[in-house]
Design an enzyme around this catalytic site. Structure first.
Site, PDB file in Angstrom:
ATOM      1  CB  ALA A 290      11.932   5.310  -0.963  1.00 32.54           C
TER       2      ALA A 290
ATOM      3  CG  HIS B 263      -4.155 -13.965  -7.256  1.00 27.87           C
ATOM      4  ND1 HIS B 263      -4.531 -14.217  -8.576  1.00 27.87           N
ATOM      5  CD2 HIS B 263      -3.055 -13.105  -7.666  1.00 27.87           C
ATOM      6  CE1 HIS B 263      -5.002 -13.339  -8.746  1.00 27.87           C
ATOM      7  NE2 HIS B 263      -3.746 -12.430  -8.055  1.00 27.87           N
TER       8      HIS B 263
ATOM      9  CG  ASN C 166       7.613  11.774  -3.587  1.00 29.64           C
ATOM     10  OD1 ASN C 166       7.844  12.208  -4.343  1.00 29.64           O
ATOM     11  ND2 ASN C 166       8.289  11.983  -2.704  1.00 29.64           N
TER      12      ASN C 166
ATOM     13  NE  ARG D  27      14.592  -6.795  12.882  1.00 31.27           N
ATOM     14  CZ  ARG D  27      15.523  -6.584  13.391  1.00 31.27           C
ATOM     15  NH1 ARG D  27      14.172  -5.965  15.157  1.00 31.27           N
ATOM     16  NH2 ARG D  27      16.384  -6.156  13.243  1.00 31.27           N
TER      17      ARG D  27
ATOM     18  CB  ALA E 135      13.564   3.358   3.062  1.00 32.86           C
TER      19      ALA E 135
END
Length: 193
Positions: A144, A119, A89, A182, A162
């Site tokens: 999303a 990093h 999407n 979780r 989401a």
């Protein structure tokens, strides 16, 4: 440096030293990915055109069941492997140097981030990066604004809620959510069909 030499380096989880030949190759490849994603994100493209552009981006054929709603960004492109009938999407961002493998029938919601680089935590080496792959099993749905971090495998049929931040592996047929994510529940037998 050749593409395969670079891919061998990152797919073995070797450090990307800041300022090295490997780092320079990564930067050059990022510019190529930016050119293709700029084309994907500019103007309207039908499904066939988007598949052709995405295939050019990843350097592999893309299944005719592939779907993408731009905009889409990635900073490398050549370490993405897609299954069949994948839907991405709008607003998704991939950081694929460490490798992203997406199974069949996967759905990615708006603004999903798949990040395969960290990093180095040591200040003196902070410019260096550590690659680790993301593997997404068949029939996974990622909601999303979810973020999947380096080294995570998401099992078949799982759902990522989401906004979740996924920092460790997700078992098959489970629902995960939260920051950090979780397990919220297992899918019922009916939901697994």
């Amino acid at each position: 440096m050749e593409l395969q030499t670079y891919l061998d380096h990152v797919n073995q989880g070797k450090r990307l030293e800041g300022g090295s030949e490997v780092h320079a190759f990564m930067t050059q490849a990022a510019r190529q990915a930016q050119q293709i994603t700029a084309e994907i994100n500019t103007g309207y493209h039908d499904g066939e055109e988007l598949r052709a552009l995405f295939s050019q981006l990843i350097g592999k054929p893309v299944d005719e069941g592939f779907g993408l709603f731009p905009p889409f960004t990635t900073d490398f492109g050549k370490n993405i492997t897609l299954g069949k009938r994948v839907f991405i999407n709008s607003g998704c961002r991939f950081q694929d140097q460490g490798g992203i493998t997406i199974g069949d029938d996967v759905l990615l919601g708006h603004n999903v981030v798949l990040a395969t680089l960290n990093h180095d935590p040591v200040v003196a080496r902070r410019a260096s990066m550590l690659p680790a792959p993301i593997v997404i099993g068949d029939k996974v749905w990622i909601g999303a604004n979810a973020t999947v971090l380096p080294g995570v495998t998401i099992g078949k049929g799982a759902i990522v809620a989401a906004g979740a931040v996924v920092h460790r592996d997700v078992p098959p047929f489970t629902v995960v959510g939260g920051v950090p994510a979780r397990i919220l529940r297992e899918l019922s037998q009916e939901e697994r069909q």
